[in-house]
Design an enzyme around this catalytic site. Structure first.
Site, PDB file in Angstrom:
ATOM      1  N   PRO A  94      -3.397   9.995   6.297  1.00 20.17           N
ATOM      2  CA  PRO A  94      -2.839  11.164   7.029  1.00 20.17           C
ATOM      3  C   PRO A  94      -1.423  11.433   6.494  1.00 20.17           C
ATOM      4  CG  PRO A  94      -3.135   9.276   8.509  1.00 20.17           C
ATOM      5  CD  PRO A  94      -3.344   8.785   7.124  1.00 20.17           C
ATOM      6  N   HIS A  95      -1.351  11.941   5.287  1.00 22.91           N
ATOM      7  CA  HIS A  95      -0.086  12.056   4.537  1.00 22.91           C
ATOM      8  C   HIS A  95       1.102  12.477   5.403  1.00 22.91           C
ATOM      9  CE1 HIS A  95      -2.584  12.138   0.843  1.00 22.91           C
ATOM     10  NE2 HIS A  95      -3.315  13.033   1.454  1.00 22.91           N
TER      11      HIS A  95
END
Ligand code: RIB
Ligand code: CA
Length: 326
Positions: free
Chosen positions: A256-257
């Protein structure tokens, strides 16, 4: 403890949504506003998707619609890039990282503010005490445009934390990461602005993955936010397994950058191996277009300009997500 004042710049997107939820549910942060930009989807979509997150959290944080196109990257029709596929199919079903609209969330009821993002950014930063941190997790078009339109904002920006780029990791092309390659000129403008920049690249986010175990724990929480996060993660996990397996991560996981960039503002210790380097962005329009060139030399003639994180503390990151979103 005094809250950290932040402005978010997003191209919501599934991981942007998790990042916004993390920010809004962090007592350490005061989110002054959220600017949307063209990126994962057209800016009308990224604005609607952002509003869906705001409504889910019953938040009154204002949303400002931003730029619809990159500065110049789309003007040259021959500026082609061999982009990685971002859509697949499983059993006749579309599999992708970000649906046009975040189907995982109900349609929005709230509306964006009348003022556009670039104007609001300039007004807000000029009026500020110089104590605002910008968290940018989409292409940097809004930030670069605001800097060009009124350079007086540059000394007023306390810090810019950017999810983008990569030293030894890429995703959209063999040389580049999505947020940077979507608007390379904007990125170079921001990187050479003289602002204090912390870059959270794929080298860090690819090591801060979450998987089915985390998704199940969010779903088992049974709260609207927990279920939404689980749905968003499951969308991403399926897309990563099919389209973009990550060398550091097991199967059935996703990075989940954007949420890592938010957590880095709350607790910098979630990042590891942070180095102060010279970083430039190629905008030559060929194989290296959008590449973040991290100068490895001990001595370099150009002034150092970016603090870049090359690793992350996954366990700390996951703990921070559960503390805020479970
Ligand atoms: O490369 C990852 C980045 O591109 C993330 O911000 C994701 O939301 C997409 O915008
Ligand atoms: Ca994003």
């Amino acid at each position: 403890m005094e809250k950290i004042k932040v402005i978010m710049d997003v191209d919501t997107g599934s991981d942007d949504a998790i990042a916004i939820m993390t920010a809004l549910r962090s007592p350490e942060l005061e989110v002054l506003g959220i600017c949307t930009v063209n990126g994962n989807k057209p800016v009308e979509n990224t604005t609607e998707n952002t509003l869906r997150v705001i409504d889910l959290l019953e938040s009154d944080v204002p949303v400002y619609q931003g730029c619809a196109t990159p500065l110049v990257a789309t003007l040259n029709p021959t500026r082609q890039m061999r982009r990685a596929k971002d859509v697949g199919e499983v059993d006749g079903r579309i599999v992708t990282y970000h649906h046009a609209y975040l189907d995982e969330l109900p349609q929005s009821k709230s509306k964006p503010e009348k003022q556009r993002a670039v104007c609001w950014l300039i007004d807000t930063l000029l009026k500020s005490e110089g104590d605002i941190t910008i968290i940018a997790v989409g292409p940097l078009t809004n930030i670069a445009t605001a800097m060009r339109a009124d350079p007086r904002i540059i000394p007023k920006i306390k810090k810019i934390v950017i999810m983008g780029g990569g030293r030894l990791q890429t995703n959209t092309t063999s040389a580049s990461e999505f947020n940077i390659v979507m608007d390379p000129e904007a990125a170079q403008i921001v990187f050479t602005s003289g602002c204090d920049i912390l870059l959270v690249p794929l080298d860090a986010t690819h090591r801060a993955w979450v998987g089915k175990e985390e998704s199940k724990r969010f779903r088992d929480a049974g709260t609207p936010i927990g279920i939404a996060v689980a749905d968003l993660l499951d969308t991403r996990i399926e897309a990563y397994d099919l389209l973009q397996p990550i060398i550091f991560a097991p199967q059935n996981t996703t990075p989940p950058h954007d949420a890592l960039a938010v957590c880095a503002v709350i607790d910098p210790a979630v990042l590891k191996d942070v180095r102060f380097c010279r970083v430039d962005v190629d905008f030559g329009g060929s194989f290296a277009d959008g590449m973040t060139i991290v100068d490895p030399r001990v001595r370099t003639d150009d002034p150092l300009n970016v603090h870049i994180a090359l690793d992350a503390d996954r366990e700390k990151f996951v703990k921070m997500l559960f503390e805020r979103l479970e």
